[in-house]
Design a protein around this motif. Structure first.
Motif, PDB file in Angstrom:
ATOM      1  N   PHE A 172       0.581  -1.290   0.285  1.00 22.70           N
ATOM      2  CA  PHE A 172       0.389   0.070  -0.135  1.00 22.70           C
ATOM      3  C   PHE A 172       0.859   1.319   0.146  1.00 22.70           C
ATOM      4  CE2 PHE A 172      -3.474  -3.127   2.217  1.00 22.70           C
ATOM      5  CZ  PHE A 172      -3.703  -3.184   1.320  1.00 22.70           C
ATOM      6  N   ALA A 173       1.988   1.273   0.464  1.00 27.22           N
ATOM      7  CA  ALA A 173       3.306   2.903   0.609  1.00 27.22           C
ATOM      8  C   ALA A 173       3.276   2.791  -0.421  1.00 27.22           C
ATOM      9  CB  ALA A 173       4.077   2.138   2.050  1.00 27.22           C
ATOM     10  N   SER A 214       2.406   1.664  -3.735  1.00 26.95           N
ATOM     11  CA  SER A 214       1.333   2.224  -3.784  1.00 26.95           C
ATOM     12  C   SER A 214       0.647   3.628  -4.596  1.00 26.95           C
ATOM     13  CB  SER A 214       0.140   1.692  -3.666  1.00 26.95           C
ATOM     14  OG  SER A 214      -0.500   1.851  -3.035  1.00 26.95           O
ATOM     15  N   GLN A 215       1.211   3.921  -3.466  1.00 29.23           N
ATOM     16  CA  GLN A 215       1.172   5.792  -3.236  1.00 29.23           C
ATOM     17  C   GLN A 215       2.130   6.339  -3.809  1.00 29.23           C
ATOM     18  OE1 GLN A 215      -0.136   6.990   1.081  1.00 29.23           O
ATOM     19  NE2 GLN A 215      -2.134   5.264   0.963  1.00 29.23           N
ATOM     20  N   THR A 216       2.682   5.623  -3.923  1.00 31.88           N
ATOM     21  CA  THR A 216       4.570   6.336  -4.455  1.00 31.88           C
ATOM     22  C   THR A 216       4.453   6.519  -5.599  1.00 31.88           C
ATOM     23  OG1 THR A 216       6.001   4.871  -4.698  1.00 31.88           O
ATOM     24  CG2 THR A 216       5.875   6.053  -2.406  1.00 31.88           C
TER      25      THR A 216
END
Length: 124
Positions: A118-119, A121-123
């Motif tokens: 998830f982290a 994918s946010q970048t």
């Protein structure tokens, strides 16, 4: 008819044990399943996280390093079964602990494993 001149008996009838063993087995099985799932899944995720090259969040790092310690959970179920001070509730408490560990533990492990994804994918 009982003798009215004999003092009453103070014996307490024994608690039924027919379902108690089954409750303990269910609790141990749930706790063992909670330990088995990360044992089977974590090694494959470890390789995936190495390929990412990014630093993992602390819940993920804790799970990656400490997942073998989850095998203490079935032992804790058995320990609860032996040390709970209420004899009629021992098996119920042990089963409730095992089931709650399964219901809360497996989703927590899955969330810890997916946090880096998830982290990442946010970048993007």
């Amino acid at each position: 008819m009982s003798d009215p001149y004999r003092p009453p008996s103070a014996a307490v009838p024994a608690a039924p044990t027919s379902g108690h063993t089954l409750l303990v087995v269910i609790g141990v099985a749930c706790a063992a399943l909670t330990a088995l799932v990360p044992t089977l899944i974590v090694p494959s995720f470890r390789e995936t996280f190495r390929m990412f090259g990014a630093e993992s969040p602390w819940p993920t790092q804790l799970l990656l390093q400490g997942y073998p310690a989850l095998w203490i959970l079935p032992v804790l179920v058995l320990l609860l079964w032996r040390v709970v001070p209420w004899p009629r509730s021992r098996a119920k408490v042990a089963c409730a602990f095992g089931v709650s560990v399964l219901v809360l533990g497996v989703p927590a492990c899955m969330a810890a494993l997916y946090l880096p994804i998830f982290a990442l994918s946010q970048t993007l």
